[in-house]
Design a protein around this motif. Structure first.
Motif, PDB file in Angstrom:
ATOM      1  N   GLY A  65       0.816  -1.212   0.000  1.00 27.16           N
ATOM      2  CA  GLY A  65       0.000   0.000   0.000  1.00 27.16           C
ATOM      3  C   GLY A  65       0.845   1.255   0.000  1.00 27.16           C
ATOM      4  N   PHE A  66       1.929   1.274   0.816  1.00 27.11           N
ATOM      5  CA  PHE A  66       2.840   2.424   0.828  1.00 27.11           C
ATOM      6  C   PHE A  66       3.453   2.640  -0.556  1.00 27.11           C
ATOM      7  CE2 PHE A  66       3.265   1.840   5.555  1.00 27.11           C
ATOM      8  CZ  PHE A  66       2.823   3.112   5.890  1.00 27.11           C
ATOM      9  N   LEU A  67       3.886   1.552  -1.201  1.00 23.29           N
ATOM     10  CA  LEU A  67       4.524   1.653  -2.509  1.00 23.29           C
ATOM     11  C   LEU A  67       3.549   2.211  -3.545  1.00 23.29           C
ATOM     12  CD1 LEU A  67       6.960   1.106  -4.331  1.00 23.29           C
ATOM     13  CD2 LEU A  67       6.108  -1.228  -4.648  1.00 23.29           C
ATOM     14  N   ILE A  68       2.338   1.660  -3.599  1.00 23.66           N
ATOM     15  CA  ILE A  68       1.339   2.133  -4.558  1.00 23.66           C
ATOM     16  C   ILE A  68       1.013   3.604  -4.307  1.00 23.66           C
ATOM     17  CG2 ILE A  68      -1.056   1.880  -5.303  1.00 23.66           C
ATOM     18  CD1 ILE A  68      -0.789  -1.118  -4.753  1.00 23.66           C
ATOM     19  N   SER A  69       0.930   3.977  -3.036  1.00 24.50           N
ATOM     20  CA  SER A  69       0.595   5.355  -2.685  1.00 24.50           C
ATOM     21  C   SER A  69       1.654   6.333  -3.174  1.00 24.50           C
ATOM     22  CB  SER A  69       0.437   5.476  -1.175  1.00 24.50           C
ATOM     23  OG  SER A  69      -0.551   4.583  -0.702  1.00 24.50           O
ATOM     24  N   LEU A  70       2.913   6.006  -2.943  1.00 21.85           N
ATOM     25  CA  LEU A  70       3.985   6.910  -3.362  1.00 21.85           C
ATOM     26  C   LEU A  70       4.070   7.005  -4.885  1.00 21.85           C
ATOM     27  CD1 LEU A  70       6.726   5.949  -0.743  1.00 21.85           C
ATOM     28  CD2 LEU A  70       5.157   7.895  -0.719  1.00 21.85           C
ATOM     29  N   ILE A  71       3.781   5.895  -5.563  1.00 24.31           N
ATOM     30  CA  ILE A  71       3.756   5.922  -7.024  1.00 24.31           C
ATOM     31  C   ILE A  71       2.636   6.832  -7.532  1.00 24.31           C
ATOM     32  CG2 ILE A  71       3.271   4.499  -9.063  1.00 24.31           C
ATOM     33  CD1 ILE A  71       4.725   2.207  -7.674  1.00 24.31           C
ATOM     34  N   SER A  72       1.559   6.955  -6.740  1.00 28.69           N
ATOM     35  CA  SER A  72       0.393   7.740  -7.155  1.00 28.69           C
ATOM     36  C   SER A  72       0.556   9.237  -6.947  1.00 28.69           C
ATOM     37  CB  SER A  72      -0.846   7.260  -6.383  1.00 28.69           C
ATOM     38  OG  SER A  72      -1.088   5.887  -6.602  1.00 28.69           O
ATOM     39  N   ALA A  73       1.673   9.666  -6.365  1.00 23.33           N
ATOM     40  CA  ALA A  73       1.816  11.078  -6.001  1.00 23.33           C
ATOM     41  C   ALA A  73       1.664  12.003  -7.212  1.00 23.33           C
ATOM     42  CB  ALA A  73       3.176  11.302  -5.331  1.00 23.33           C
ATOM     43  N   ARG A  74       2.344  11.700  -8.283  1.00 20.96           N
ATOM     44  CA  ARG A  74       2.257  12.563  -9.465  1.00 20.96           C
ATOM     45  C   ARG A  74       0.854  12.549 -10.051  1.00 20.96           C
ATOM     46  NH1 ARG A  74       2.254  12.685 -14.817  1.00 20.96           N
ATOM     47  NH2 ARG A  74       2.043  10.429 -14.909  1.00 20.96           N
ATOM     48  N   LYS A  75       0.206  11.382 -10.054  1.00 18.47           N
ATOM     49  CA  LYS A  75      -1.152  11.270 -10.579  1.00 18.47           C
ATOM     50  C   LYS A  75      -2.124  12.119  -9.760  1.00 18.47           C
ATOM     51  CE  LYS A  75      -0.377   6.537 -12.243  1.00 18.47           C
ATOM     52  NZ  LYS A  75      -0.481   6.842 -13.677  1.00 18.47           N
ATOM     53  N   LEU A  76      -1.937  12.140  -8.448  1.00 16.34           N
ATOM     54  CA  LEU A  76      -2.819  12.945  -7.599  1.00 16.34           C
ATOM     55  C   LEU A  76      -2.614  14.436  -7.852  1.00 16.34           C
ATOM     56  CD1 LEU A  76      -2.557  10.960  -4.252  1.00 16.34           C
ATOM     57  CD2 LEU A  76      -4.511  11.059  -5.801  1.00 16.34           C
ATOM     58  N   ASN A  77      -1.379  14.827  -8.140  1.00 12.45           N
ATOM     59  CA  ASN A  77      -1.128  16.230  -8.507  1.00 12.45           C
ATOM     60  C   ASN A  77      -1.872  16.605  -9.779  1.00 12.45           C
ATOM     61  OD1 ASN A  77       0.503  16.752  -6.312  1.00 12.45           O
ATOM     62  ND2 ASN A  77       2.419  16.425  -7.405  1.00 12.45           N
ATOM     63  N   MET A  78      -1.930  15.675 -10.713  1.00  9.42           N
ATOM     64  CA  MET A  78      -2.658  15.928 -11.952  1.00  9.42           C
ATOM     65  C   MET A  78      -4.161  16.010 -11.692  1.00  9.42           C
ATOM     66  SD  MET A  78      -0.377  16.103 -14.417  1.00  9.42           S
ATOM     67  CE  MET A  78      -1.085  15.601 -15.976  1.00  9.42           C
TER      68      MET A  78
ATOM     69  N   GLY B 126      -2.978  14.287 -20.740  1.00 15.06           N
ATOM     70  CA  GLY B 126      -2.594  12.909 -21.027  1.00 15.06           C
ATOM     71  C   GLY B 126      -2.759  11.933 -19.867  1.00 15.06           C
ATOM     72  N   GLU B 127      -3.316  12.387 -18.763  1.00  7.12           N
ATOM     73  CA  GLU B 127      -3.495  11.504 -17.623  1.00  7.12           C
ATOM     74  C   GLU B 127      -4.786  10.699 -17.776  1.00  7.12           C
ATOM     75  OE1 GLU B 127      -2.379   9.464 -14.828  1.00  7.12           O
ATOM     76  OE2 GLU B 127      -1.229  11.341 -14.818  1.00  7.12           O
TER      77      GLU B 127
END
Length: 346
Positions: free
Chosen positions: A217-230, A242-243
């Protein structure tokens, strides 16, 4: 000449600002380590530094050393659970753009709780691993249900509709849980204690069981950081850049469900950590999720450790469950957010 003179202080200010966030992260790590030592040292029984040192080396020859040895897994679980809940709150607020999003307020905690109670009462669930999987499935089902209900009607999933749908779902699931437990006196006591939310019964076996889910869960969350900014730019603009909006929400949602479900299985439904922590962290680092997520994880771990220590000190020689302490902290904060934010989008 004037431009050159003014450029220097601006560059220096920029350099200083670029050091603020890393310095804040280091300070949070130091605070977390200090709270871990405090959690090991403070409890219903006073212990000496010699007993703490001996227990950390694996010795349990005295009552004090045995007490410290029991606090070590409790401390680790509190840190992991607090970090997971703080991170879950930041993810949910980012996905829904709802300042009131929280595993407790959106009904996700109660979904996990009801699933575990049904497994215990109706299916005789006894395997430890089954608790975790059942809690994760329950959390996922509740999250999907609340989002679908909040998306119905005009304007889609607005923050107010999601908050109302989550609150109604949480109350309904809580009532269902009581209805399932009432006829079962054999499990009622244990379920009621677990539903308060706490880390008092932590063991290394429990930590080993939930750790893979928390790490994923921690790994998936950190990967999602840029997506959440978008996503924070709005769905239309994010799609124009493009997201893949649906995929971004689903990825972050899976991370939140894994964290929330595993934490609920180990500790019970602990509320308000995911609400309080992300708001405090935004005051420190702003809305950039690349910084907000790690800050939320460390701050959530620190908050839950502090709440656990306070619960031991306030009610000596007894203890207050950490879920009670977080409710005392979170309920006034929730009211303050409603009054200040007026439930508008992030």
């Amino acid at each position: 000449m004037t431009a050159a003179v003014t450029a220097l202080p601006q560059g220096s200010a920029s350099d200083r600002n670029s050091l603020v966030k890393p310095a804040g992260l280091v300070m949070l790590v130091v605070l977390l380590v200090a709270l871990c030592f405090l959690s090991v040292a403070v409890g219903t029984r006073d212990v000496s530094w010699a007993e703490i040192a001996a227990a950390l080396q694996g010795q349990v020859s005295s009552i004090g050393e045995a007490a410290v040895a029991m606090r070590i897994p409790r401390t680790l679980l509190a840190a992991l659970a607090g970090g997971a809940l703080g991170l879950t709150g930041a993810l949910m607020q980012g996905v829904t753009r709802n300042p009131l999003a929280d595993p407790g307020i959106l009904g996700v905690n109660m979904g996990a709780s009801l699933a575990v109670v049904i497994g215990l009462a109706w299916f005789g669930m006894s395997m430890a691993a089954a608790y975790v999987w059942t809690a994760i499935l329950g959390a996922g089902a509740a999250a999907v249900f609340v989002y679908i209900i909040g998306s119905l009607g005009r304007d889609g999933a607005t923050p107010l509709k999601l908050a109302l749908a989550g609150a109604a779902t949480s109350v309904a699931l809580s009532s269902f849980t009581v209805a399932v437990v009432l006829p079962r006196n054999d499990i009622a006591g244990g379920v009621r204690s677990w539903q308060i939310g706490g880390v008092g019964g932590a063991t290394f076996d429990t930590i080993q069981l939930v750790l893979p889910f928390l790490l994923l869960g921690f790994l998936i969350s950190l990967i999602s950081a840029r997506k959440l900014n978008m996503l924070a730019l709005g769905d239309d603009l994010a799609a124009g850049l493009g997201e893949k909006v649906a995929l971004a929400r689903a990825t972050a949602g899976v991370g939140a469900i894994l964290l929330c479900g595993a934490t609920t299985a180990a500790c019970g439904p602990i509320g308000f950590v995911g609400l309080v922590v992300p708001h405090l962290c935004r005051l420190m680092v702003g809305v950039d999720h690349r910084w907000l997520l790690p800050f939320s994880a460390l701050s959530g771990a620190s908050l839950l450790l502090l709440a656990d220590v306070l619960g031991r000190v306030i009610a000596r020689p007894s203890e207050l469950a950490v879920g009670v302490i977080t409710a005392f902290i979170g309920a006034p904060f929730f009211i303050w957010i409603v009054r200040r934010q007026r439930v508008r989008e992030l």
